[in-house]
Design a protein around this motif. Structure first.
Motif, PDB file in Angstrom:
ATOM      1  N   ASN A 105       0.850  -1.211   0.004  1.00 21.35           N
ATOM      2  CA  ASN A 105      -0.025  -0.116  -0.070  1.00 21.35           C
ATOM      3  C   ASN A 105       0.785   1.303   0.122  1.00 21.35           C
ATOM      4  O   ASN A 105       1.220   1.827   1.061  1.00 21.35           O
ATOM      5  CB  ASN A 105      -1.086  -0.103   1.321  1.00 21.35           C
ATOM      6  N   PRO A 106       1.312   1.704  -0.987  1.00 25.88           N
ATOM      7  CA  PRO A 106       2.250   2.600  -1.196  1.00 25.88           C
ATOM      8  C   PRO A 106       1.329   3.903  -0.928  1.00 25.88           C
ATOM      9  O   PRO A 106       2.251   5.027  -0.625  1.00 25.88           O
ATOM     10  CB  PRO A 106       2.834   2.770  -2.534  1.00 25.88           C
ATOM     11  N   ASP A 107       0.272   3.878  -0.993  1.00 26.04           N
ATOM     12  CA  ASP A 107      -0.745   5.303  -0.851  1.00 26.04           C
ATOM     13  C   ASP A 107      -0.444   6.008   0.397  1.00 26.04           C
ATOM     14  O   ASP A 107      -0.509   7.096   0.420  1.00 26.04           O
ATOM     15  CB  ASP A 107      -2.162   4.941  -1.162  1.00 26.04           C
ATOM     16  N   ASP A 108      -0.306   5.022   1.429  1.00 31.45           N
ATOM     17  CA  ASP A 108      -0.192   5.698   2.889  1.00 31.45           C
ATOM     18  C   ASP A 108       0.994   6.614   2.912  1.00 31.45           C
ATOM     19  O   ASP A 108       1.183   7.614   3.369  1.00 31.45           O
ATOM     20  CB  ASP A 108      -0.131   4.809   4.079  1.00 31.45           C
ATOM     21  N   GLN A 109       2.189   6.132   2.379  1.00 30.27           N
ATOM     22  CA  GLN A 109       3.468   6.842   2.343  1.00 30.27           C
ATOM     23  C   GLN A 109       3.286   7.834   1.238  1.00 30.27           C
ATOM     24  O   GLN A 109       3.757   9.037   1.717  1.00 30.27           O
ATOM     25  CB  GLN A 109       4.629   5.945   2.092  1.00 30.27           C
ATOM     26  N   ALA A 110       2.847   7.891   0.211  1.00 29.39           N
ATOM     27  CA  ALA A 110       2.894   8.887  -0.725  1.00 29.39           C
ATOM     28  C   ALA A 110       1.916   9.894  -0.232  1.00 29.39           C
ATOM     29  O   ALA A 110       2.206  11.190  -0.365  1.00 29.39           O
ATOM     30  CB  ALA A 110       2.345   8.312  -2.028  1.00 29.39           C
ATOM     31  N   PHE A 111       0.672   9.891   0.364  1.00 28.89           N
ATOM     32  CA  PHE A 111       0.063  10.830   1.189  1.00 28.89           C
ATOM     33  C   PHE A 111       0.749  11.570   2.070  1.00 28.89           C
ATOM     34  O   PHE A 111       0.597  12.806   2.057  1.00 28.89           O
ATOM     35  CB  PHE A 111      -1.248   9.937   1.803  1.00 28.89           C
ATOM     36  N   GLN A 112       1.487  10.853   3.026  1.00 33.71           N
ATOM     37  CA  GLN A 112       2.259  11.696   4.010  1.00 33.71           C
ATOM     38  C   GLN A 112       3.130  12.501   3.344  1.00 33.71           C
ATOM     39  O   GLN A 112       3.424  13.700   3.542  1.00 33.71           O
ATOM     40  CB  GLN A 112       2.943  10.441   4.934  1.00 33.71           C
ATOM     41  N   TYR A 113       3.904  12.057   2.223  1.00 35.90           N
ATOM     42  CA  TYR A 113       4.965  12.876   1.535  1.00 35.90           C
ATOM     43  C   TYR A 113       4.486  13.791   1.018  1.00 35.90           C
ATOM     44  O   TYR A 113       4.984  15.093   0.789  1.00 35.90           O
ATOM     45  CB  TYR A 113       5.931  12.051   0.844  1.00 35.90           C
ATOM     46  N   GLU A 114       3.199  13.743   0.406  1.00 41.78           N
ATOM     47  CA  GLU A 114       2.541  14.887  -0.349  1.00 41.78           C
ATOM     48  C   GLU A 114       2.247  16.002   0.693  1.00 41.78           C
ATOM     49  O   GLU A 114       2.376  17.221   0.347  1.00 41.78           O
ATOM     50  CB  GLU A 114       1.037  14.553  -0.985  1.00 41.78           C
ATOM     51  N   LEU A 115       1.775  15.711   1.893  1.00 37.03           N
ATOM     52  CA  LEU A 115       1.302  16.572   3.100  1.00 37.03           C
ATOM     53  C   LEU A 115       2.706  17.170   3.518  1.00 37.03           C
ATOM     54  O   LEU A 115       2.624  18.480   3.378  1.00 37.03           O
ATOM     55  CB  LEU A 115       0.619  15.744   4.125  1.00 37.03           C
TER      56      LEU A 115
END
Length: 195
Positions: A105-115
């Motif tokens: 689930n790369p979305d959790d990390q990508a979400f955090q990096y976007e933030l």
């Protein structure tokens, strides 16, 4: 009624009873991870989740509340990967599931990096970023201390920065092998510090 909402480009199955809030949070994380924080709207989240956009407003009330809840959701999904055996002090368990968690689930990390990146442009987001880092560092400190390592702020910062960099590269470059090798090398460096 078919259970399909057709407000988005592609019809998606509506979440089952009791799954609505979780589905909305997963949709919010996915929207930010794939399209950026500026695309986080009630409508985009509703389209991703396959529900009417009024449901997003009903559950969260504001975009800021949605963002905070999505951050808590993504952290809950990922902080546990710091150790495969939390509190054991087992260095072999430290970061053992990180690579697989990112693959699954790369979305959790990508979400955090976007933030994190958006907080450079929008200082009001900085408290959210501080929460991300504080949550990970607190969990890491506990694992290092359980291993008998003097987990001062500098060491915790350094170890977290190393793993965070490995995860960032894995998310951006899909380099699981490099992340695995980096995690193993980091464990090798930590072993002499343990009791």
């Amino acid at each position: 009624m078919t259970g399909i909402e057709t407000t988005g480009v592609a019809a998606r199955p509506a979440p089952g009873y009791g799954e609505g809030r979780r589905a909305l949070l997963a949709a919010a994380v996915h929207v930010v991870a794939t399209r950026g924080l500026r695309h986080l709207t009630y409508r985009s989240v509703a389209n991703e989740a396959g529900v009417a956009h009024g449901l997003v407003a009903h559950h969260f009330g504001s975009r800021d509340a949605l963002l905070k809840a999505a951050l808590e959701f993504s952290l809950a999904n990922s902080v546990g990967s710091i150790s495969a055996d939390p509190g054991s002090g087992d260095l072999e368990a430290l970061f053992a599931g990180v690579v697989e968690m990112v693959q699954a689930n790369p979305d959790d990390q990508a979400f955090q990096y976007e933030l994190i990146l958006e907080a450079r442009r929008r200082p009001e987001l900085r408290p959210h970023v501080e929460e991300v880092y504080a949550t990970y560092r607190q969990a890491l400190r506990g694992e290092l201390e359980a291993a008998g390592i003097d987990a001062d702020d500098g060491l915790v910062h350094l170890v977290f920065a190393a793993v965070d960099g490995l995860v960032f590269q894995q998310v951006c470059l899909d380099d699981s092998a490099g992340a695995r090798a980096g995690v193993e090398r980091l464990r090798t460096l930590l072993r002499p510090l343990a009791r």
